[in-house]
Design a protein around this motif. Structure first.
Motif, PDB file in Angstrom:
ATOM      1  N   PHE A  59       0.862  -1.178   0.000  1.00 28.30           N
ATOM      2  CA  PHE A  59       0.000   0.000   0.000  1.00 28.30           C
ATOM      3  C   PHE A  59       0.899   1.228   0.000  1.00 28.30           C
ATOM      4  O   PHE A  59       1.576   1.523   0.984  1.00 28.30           O
ATOM      5  CB  PHE A  59      -0.915   0.022   1.217  1.00 28.30           C
ATOM      6  N   ILE A  60       0.939   1.924  -1.119  1.00 24.93           N
ATOM      7  CA  ILE A  60       1.747   3.133  -1.266  1.00 24.93           C
ATOM      8  C   ILE A  60       0.793   4.282  -1.518  1.00 24.93           C
ATOM      9  O   ILE A  60       0.052   4.280  -2.517  1.00 24.93           O
ATOM     10  CB  ILE A  60       2.761   2.987  -2.410  1.00 24.93           C
ATOM     11  N   GLU A  61       0.807   5.260  -0.614  1.00 21.08           N
ATOM     12  CA  GLU A  61      -0.175   6.331  -0.688  1.00 21.08           C
ATOM     13  C   GLU A  61      -0.117   7.088  -2.015  1.00 21.08           C
ATOM     14  O   GLU A  61      -1.142   7.375  -2.636  1.00 21.08           O
ATOM     15  CB  GLU A  61       0.019   7.310   0.480  1.00 21.08           C
ATOM     16  N   GLN A  62       1.075   7.421  -2.461  1.00 19.43           N
ATOM     17  CA  GLN A  62       1.227   8.150  -3.725  1.00 19.43           C
ATOM     18  C   GLN A  62       2.333   7.463  -4.550  1.00 19.43           C
ATOM     19  O   GLN A  62       3.511   7.740  -4.380  1.00 19.43           O
ATOM     20  CB  GLN A  62       1.602   9.608  -3.467  1.00 19.43           C
ATOM     21  N   PRO A  63       1.986   6.545  -5.433  1.00 17.34           N
ATOM     22  CA  PRO A  63       3.015   5.848  -6.227  1.00 17.34           C
ATOM     23  C   PRO A  63       3.722   6.802  -7.188  1.00 17.34           C
ATOM     24  O   PRO A  63       3.118   7.717  -7.760  1.00 17.34           O
ATOM     25  CB  PRO A  63       2.205   4.796  -6.998  1.00 17.34           C
ATOM     26  N   LEU A  64       5.010   6.587  -7.357  1.00 15.84           N
ATOM     27  CA  LEU A  64       5.824   7.354  -8.311  1.00 15.84           C
ATOM     28  C   LEU A  64       7.087   6.549  -8.546  1.00 15.84           C
ATOM     29  O   LEU A  64       7.962   6.499  -7.688  1.00 15.84           O
ATOM     30  CB  LEU A  64       6.155   8.752  -7.769  1.00 15.84           C
ATOM     31  N   PHE A  65       7.196   5.906  -9.691  1.00 16.61           N
ATOM     32  CA  PHE A  65       8.308   5.001  -9.944  1.00 16.61           C
ATOM     33  C   PHE A  65       9.456   5.748 -10.646  1.00 16.61           C
ATOM     34  O   PHE A  65       9.281   6.288 -11.741  1.00 16.61           O
ATOM     35  CB  PHE A  65       7.862   3.823 -10.808  1.00 16.61           C
ATOM     36  N   VAL A  66      10.622   5.752  -9.981  1.00 16.04           N
ATOM     37  CA  VAL A  66      11.836   6.332 -10.568  1.00 16.04           C
ATOM     38  C   VAL A  66      12.992   5.384 -10.263  1.00 16.04           C
ATOM     39  O   VAL A  66      13.281   5.107  -9.091  1.00 16.04           O
ATOM     40  CB  VAL A  66      12.134   7.733  -9.984  1.00 16.04           C
ATOM     41  N   ASP A  67      13.639   4.861 -11.319  1.00 17.98           N
ATOM     42  CA  ASP A  67      14.771   3.957 -11.130  1.00 17.98           C
ATOM     43  C   ASP A  67      16.056   4.747 -10.936  1.00 17.98           C
ATOM     44  O   ASP A  67      16.362   5.685 -11.696  1.00 17.98           O
ATOM     45  CB  ASP A  67      14.909   3.035 -12.343  1.00 17.98           C
ATOM     46  N   MET A  68      16.814   4.351  -9.920  1.00 20.59           N
ATOM     47  CA  MET A  68      18.108   4.963  -9.617  1.00 20.59           C
ATOM     48  C   MET A  68      19.101   3.819  -9.400  1.00 20.59           C
ATOM     49  O   MET A  68      19.256   3.329  -8.279  1.00 20.59           O
ATOM     50  CB  MET A  68      18.003   5.848  -8.369  1.00 20.59           C
ATOM     51  N   ARG A  69      19.729   3.371 -10.518  1.00 18.72           N
ATOM     52  CA  ARG A  69      20.576   2.181 -10.522  1.00 18.72           C
ATOM     53  C   ARG A  69      19.765   0.981 -10.032  1.00 18.72           C
ATOM     54  O   ARG A  69      18.681   0.712 -10.516  1.00 18.72           O
ATOM     55  CB  ARG A  69      21.838   2.393  -9.694  1.00 18.72           C
ATOM     56  N   GLU A  70      20.338   0.262  -9.035  1.00 19.46           N
ATOM     57  CA  GLU A  70      19.631  -0.923  -8.548  1.00 19.46           C
ATOM     58  C   GLU A  70      18.535  -0.584  -7.545  1.00 19.46           C
ATOM     59  O   GLU A  70      17.830  -1.465  -7.047  1.00 19.46           O
ATOM     60  CB  GLU A  70      20.612  -1.927  -7.917  1.00 19.46           C
ATOM     61  N   MET A  71      18.382   0.700  -7.211  1.00 21.24           N
ATOM     62  CA  MET A  71      17.329   1.141  -6.306  1.00 21.24           C
ATOM     63  C   MET A  71      16.167   1.720  -7.114  1.00 21.24           C
ATOM     64  O   MET A  71      16.381   2.348  -8.156  1.00 21.24           O
ATOM     65  CB  MET A  71      17.859   2.201  -5.331  1.00 21.24           C
ATOM     66  N   ARG A  72      14.968   1.487  -6.626  1.00 19.13           N
ATOM     67  CA  ARG A  72      13.785   2.071  -7.276  1.00 19.13           C
ATOM     68  C   ARG A  72      13.003   2.879  -6.242  1.00 19.13           C
ATOM     69  O   ARG A  72      12.652   2.377  -5.178  1.00 19.13           O
ATOM     70  CB  ARG A  72      12.880   0.995  -7.863  1.00 19.13           C
ATOM     71  N   PHE A  73      12.771   4.135  -6.584  1.00 26.03           N
ATOM     72  CA  PHE A  73      11.899   4.990  -5.783  1.00 26.03           C
ATOM     73  C   PHE A  73      10.456   4.611  -6.130  1.00 26.03           C
ATOM     74  O   PHE A  73      10.037   4.697  -7.289  1.00 26.03           O
ATOM     75  CB  PHE A  73      12.184   6.449  -6.110  1.00 26.03           C
ATOM     76  N   LEU A  74       9.671   4.179  -5.121  1.00 28.83           N
ATOM     77  CA  LEU A  74       8.320   3.660  -5.372  1.00 28.83           C
ATOM     78  C   LEU A  74       7.210   4.683  -5.169  1.00 28.83           C
ATOM     79  O   LEU A  74       6.112   4.520  -5.710  1.00 28.83           O
ATOM     80  CB  LEU A  74       8.032   2.461  -4.456  1.00 28.83           C
ATOM     81  N   GLY A  75       7.461   5.711  -4.347  1.00 26.49           N
ATOM     82  CA  GLY A  75       6.416   6.678  -4.048  1.00 26.49           C
ATOM     83  C   GLY A  75       6.644   7.303  -2.695  1.00 26.49           C
ATOM     84  O   GLY A  75       7.716   7.161  -2.091  1.00 26.49           O
ATOM     85  N   TYR A  76       5.609   7.970  -2.188  1.00 25.08           N
ATOM     86  CA  TYR A  76       5.797   8.719  -0.946  1.00 25.08           C
ATOM     87  C   TYR A  76       4.477   8.886  -0.219  1.00 25.08           C
ATOM     88  O   TYR A  76       3.390   8.659  -0.775  1.00 25.08           O
ATOM     89  CB  TYR A  76       6.409  10.085  -1.253  1.00 25.08           C
ATOM     90  N   VAL A  77       4.601   9.278   1.051  1.00 24.18           N
ATOM     91  CA  VAL A  77       3.434   9.656   1.843  1.00 24.18           C
ATOM     92  C   VAL A  77       3.199  11.137   1.598  1.00 24.18           C
ATOM     93  O   VAL A  77       4.108  11.951   1.869  1.00 24.18           O
ATOM     94  CB  VAL A  77       3.662   9.391   3.345  1.00 24.18           C
ATOM     95  N   PRO A  78       2.051  11.541   1.072  1.00 26.07           N
ATOM     96  CA  PRO A  78       1.841  12.958   0.747  1.00 26.07           C
ATOM     97  C   PRO A  78       2.066  13.864   1.963  1.00 26.07           C
ATOM     98  O   PRO A  78       1.418  13.689   2.998  1.00 26.07           O
ATOM     99  CB  PRO A  78       0.383  13.004   0.281  1.00 26.07           C
ATOM    100  N   PRO A  79       3.004  14.805   1.852  1.00 21.67           N
ATOM    101  CA  PRO A  79       3.245  15.733   2.970  1.00 21.67           C
ATOM    102  C   PRO A  79       2.156  16.807   3.002  1.00 21.67           C
ATOM    103  O   PRO A  79       1.380  16.949   2.052  1.00 21.67           O
ATOM    104  CB  PRO A  79       4.611  16.327   2.628  1.00 21.67           C
ATOM    105  N   PRO A  80       2.086  17.602   4.069  1.00 26.23           N
ATOM    106  CA  PRO A  80       1.109  18.688   4.091  1.00 26.23           C
ATOM    107  C   PRO A  80       1.446  19.736   3.034  1.00 26.23           C
ATOM    108  O   PRO A  80       2.604  19.908   2.650  1.00 26.23           O
ATOM    109  CB  PRO A  80       1.245  19.251   5.512  1.00 26.23           C
ATOM    110  N   ARG A  81       0.419  20.429   2.563  1.00 30.76           N
ATOM    111  CA  ARG A  81       0.660  21.475   1.572  1.00 30.76           C
ATOM    112  C   ARG A  81       1.185  22.764   2.204  1.00 30.76           C
ATOM    113  O   ARG A  81       1.751  23.615   1.524  1.00 30.76           O
ATOM    114  CB  ARG A  81      -0.632  21.779   0.817  1.00 30.76           C
TER     115      ARG A  81
END
Length: 770
Positions: free
Chosen positions: A644-666
């Protein structure tokens, strides 16, 4: 001449005596037929019950309501968690008529009641047919009634309140055809006390009386009274017993609400409007193969007769109407119990049709010959339909295994009898009829919290066990149930937490509510992805307050909540010491750490948190830490779709993958702490020691503030990761008071030693204000 006169009178007298003897023989044959049917099908009902082949949930609802009524708790029921009284779900007031029999026979009166209702309904059918078409055809119709698949499904069914409709509406139809309105109204009045839908049939009967019998005052009065009664039940009485808005089967706040007629509307007004303005919607839900097949199977044995006796047979239209409009498959299939009130009118209509056929003059055939021909046709059609479509003995659909009592089922019945009558029981669907004579009975998983149950009763060889297998196995794994019997698939467990209360406490919340201890059903370390099931014991100066909610959560040292459960207190209805349990599903993204198990209580009436104090009266604040839990990292491989990822966002950084984030306050105030949670997955074994930097960049791209650390605030560096691992990495940015304005939040991955940037992902915008 005198001799001839005497001879003729003697012949007539002899023929008359023969006719009387023949009539008596047919009546005796009918009586034997009724008795045989009842005994045979009652025995099958009993065997079906002993073989644990009643659909337990429905049967247990009525059995428990009878048990509670016998003990002074009228129509009380615990099985449906969203309605505390049977009358709030179905207006089955006539069930109380069985209380005296129930006091003597217990559950068995409900077991044989379907067969008794069907057998008794044949009597007014025979009486009516005997008057209209003679005893021979009356006997044929009685036999056709007993052989009809639709009738046999009712006789072999478990107890349902609509079964009263077979008998009461058969009597009502008998009096209707004789135009005896006083006993007719008595039968209808009793039917209105059997179930709320009976009011539709009663209103339609009133229209019949006004139109066909030309008794306008009686007919329209009956229609108006029935509709007003229905409006009172559905609009006020039944909702008030369930403490909710609207009728149970229309309310979207109940388990079954909206599933029946949700496509028509959410209340009676919307449903009526849709019925009259959107025939396309109605037909799309009614003209489906399963419903068309059901109607065809009803008309198969008596179709021609029903058509000829149309106005009487059409008295069953309201029943077919509200049944076929339902979208719940079990309600409109041919074997559904909801069709029961229509059966009397189909057979009485067939009798009227046969009477009209006899009145037609057929060339070269006298009345006796026509009766014989009609009787032969009725018996042949009924016998053929029986062998092809009925569930009774020797028929194609007869399931002998449903009535097979084995050593396995005998063991189950014995185990059920060992459970005390004052126990709270959590049971499987199929076994519920054998333990429903108890005040507190719940069906898996319909219980507010597991710790309320004194006994668990299940049969792992049955289908419903597999359906809820994860729930049962999770429950058996808890520390506060101990096995009594585990044999031949049967599972009987007993609740014994007080002897196993591992940690004593004395933390008081507000006035008089105290947490006296807890148990953690594991020792050592638990991993992310598993479920933490702590058990708590409470004491209150009064029964647990209904306006309190218990908040239980697992937090790290920086205050981040990783698992949480909010629920009403698990009130034990029998004592002031009550029990509570929680089920905290730990995410597999948790880093290894010592986590705090925290309990707090909210007064929902005032929206105030109760202050906690220790045994010495020292204030602890609104949150009381009761234990620490060591959580190990789950090193299994997970894909993003499994998380369960609140805000998915896939970005590959070598062997690591950024999957997403918890939306911060505006927006955030200057000088406050900004928490930023980011998800990572190792696509392969990390090749280096990486830092994660969370930056605030202004409109020009300049880095105005940065927080950098190894993952999990340094507690879980990437050098310890395996391929496939996932992690929620929290970064708490302590913002300087002089920093303000609009910024973009950017997550950067870089090498720890060289500082070389591997990749970045822009995730959100934030404003820092005064």
């Amino acid at each position: 001449p005198a001799y001839l006169l005497v001879s003729r009178r003697s012949a007539r007298s002899h023929a008359s005596r023969q006719s009387v003897r023949f009539s008596r023989a047919l009546d005796a044959l009918f009586s034997a037929l009724v008795l045989t049917f009842f005994v045979l099908f009652a025995l099958l009902d009993i065997r079906q019950f002993q073989a644990f082949n009643n659909y337990g949930f429905d049967f247990a609802v009525f059995d428990q309501a009878l048990w509670n009524s016998l003990h002074g708790r009228l129509f009380e029921s615990s099985i449906n968690s969203d309605v505390p009284f049977l009358l709030g779900q179905h207006f089955s007031l006539l069930l109380s008529a069985l209380v005296p029999l129930y006091a003597v026979t217990r559950t068995w009166v409900l077991v044989v009641f379907p067969a008794l209702c069907v057998a008794a309904a044949a009597v007014p059918l025979y009486w009516s047919a005997r008057q209209q078409v003679g005893r021979f055809l009356a006997l044929c119709f009685a036999l056709a009634f007993f052989l009809a698949p639709s009738v046999q499904y009712r006789a072999l069914d478990q107890y349902y309140d609509v079964a009263w409709g077979i008998l009461l509406f058969m009597l009502a139809g008998f009096f209707l055809l004789r135009r005896r309105y006083t006993p007719l109204l008595v039968c209808i009045g009793l039917a209105l006390l059997a179930r709320e839908e009976m009011a539709f049939v009663a209103a339609w009967l009133g229209i019949f009386i006004a139109v066909f019998d030309r008794r306008v005052k009686i007919g329209l009065g009956l229609t108006l009274a029935s509709l007003l009664w229905l409006a009172f039940l559905l609009g006020f009485f039944m909702p008030s017993l369930g403490q909710r808005e609207g009728y149970y089967y229309l309310s979207h706040t109940t388990e079954w609400g909206g599933q029946h007629y949700g496509y028509l509307g959410s209340n009676v007004t919307e449903i009526v409007v849709t019925l009259f303005t959107r025939p396309d919607v109605v037909m799309a839900h009614v003209l489906i193969p399963e419903k068309i097949e059901a109607i065809a199977r009803f008309l198969m044995p008596l179709g021609a007769f029903c058509v000829i006796g149309g106005e009487v047979a059409m008295l069953g239209l309201p029943t077919f109407g509200y049944t076929l409009l339902s979208d719940v498959q079990g309600n409109y299939t041919f074997s559904s119990h909801l069709y029961a009130p229509a059966l009397p009118f189909l057979f009485l209509g067939a009798v009227v049709g046969a009477r009209r056929m006899l009145a037609w003059r057929a060339a070269g055939a006298n009345r006796t010959a026509r009766q014989a021909a009609l009787g032969a046709f009725i018996l042949a059609a009924s016998a053929a339909t029986y062998f092809v479509d009925a569930p009774g003995p020797l028929a194609r659909r007869f399931e002998a295994q449903r009535y097979a009592v084995t050593d396995h089922t005998r063991l189950g019945a014995t185990l059920a009898q060992t459970i005390p009558f004052d126990a709270v029981v959590l049971a499987q669907h199929e076994v519920m009829p054998h333990v429903s004579a108890r005040r507190y009975l719940y069906v898996m998983p319909g219980i507010s919290c597991w710790a309320r149950a004194d006994y668990l009763f299940a049969d792992s060889t049955r289908a419903w066990y597999d359906y809820y297998r994860p729930g049962w196995e999770s429950l058996f794994a808890r520390a506060y149930f101990e096995p009594v019997v585990q044999q031949d698939g049967w599972i009987l467990m007993r609740y014994a937490p007080r002897a196993r209360l591992e940690h004593a406490l004395d933390i008081r919340f507000g006035d008089g509510l105290a947490l006296v201890g807890y148990t953690l059903p594991f020792s050592g370390t638990i991993s992310g992805g598993q479920t933490l099931t702590p058990y708590f014991a409470w004491r209150s100066g009064e029964r647990a307050p209904a306006n309190h909610t218990v908040h239980i959560h697992l937090a790290d040292g920086r205050g981040h909540v990783w698992a949480e459960q909010v629920h009403a207190p698990c009130r034990d209805p029998r004592e002031l010491l009550w029990n509570d349990d929680a089920s905290l599903r730990l995410p597999p993204t948790m880093p290894p750490d010592e986590y705090r198990l925290i309990v707090s209580i909210l007064d929902t009436a005032t929206q105030q948190w109760l202050e906690a104090r220790d045994s010495a009266g020292t204030p602890l604040g609104a949150e009381a830490m009761v234990a620490t839990v060591r959580v190990a990292k789950n090193k299994s491989s997970f894909t993003a779709s499994e998380l369960f990822i609140e805000q998915p966002l896939f970005v590959d950084m070598r062997e690591m993958r950024f999957l997403g984030y918890v939306p911060p306050p505006r927006e955030i105030a200057r000088g406050e702490v900004l928490p930023v949670g980011v998800y990572w997955r190792a696509r392969g074994k990390p090749q280096g020691d990486y830092l994660v930097a969370v930056q605030l960049r202004d409109a020009t791209g300049r880095v105005a503030f940065e927080h950098a650390s190894r993952p999990a605030n340094g507690a879980y560096p990437t050098t310890a990761w395996d391929a496939g691992e996932v992690l929620l990495d929290w970064h708490d940015l302590a913002l300087p008071r002089e920093l303000s304005g609009a910024f973009q939040i950017v997550v950067v991955l870089r090498e720890a030693t060289s500082g070389a940037q591997i990749g970045e992902a822009a995730i959100a915008h934030i404003s820092i204000v005064d």
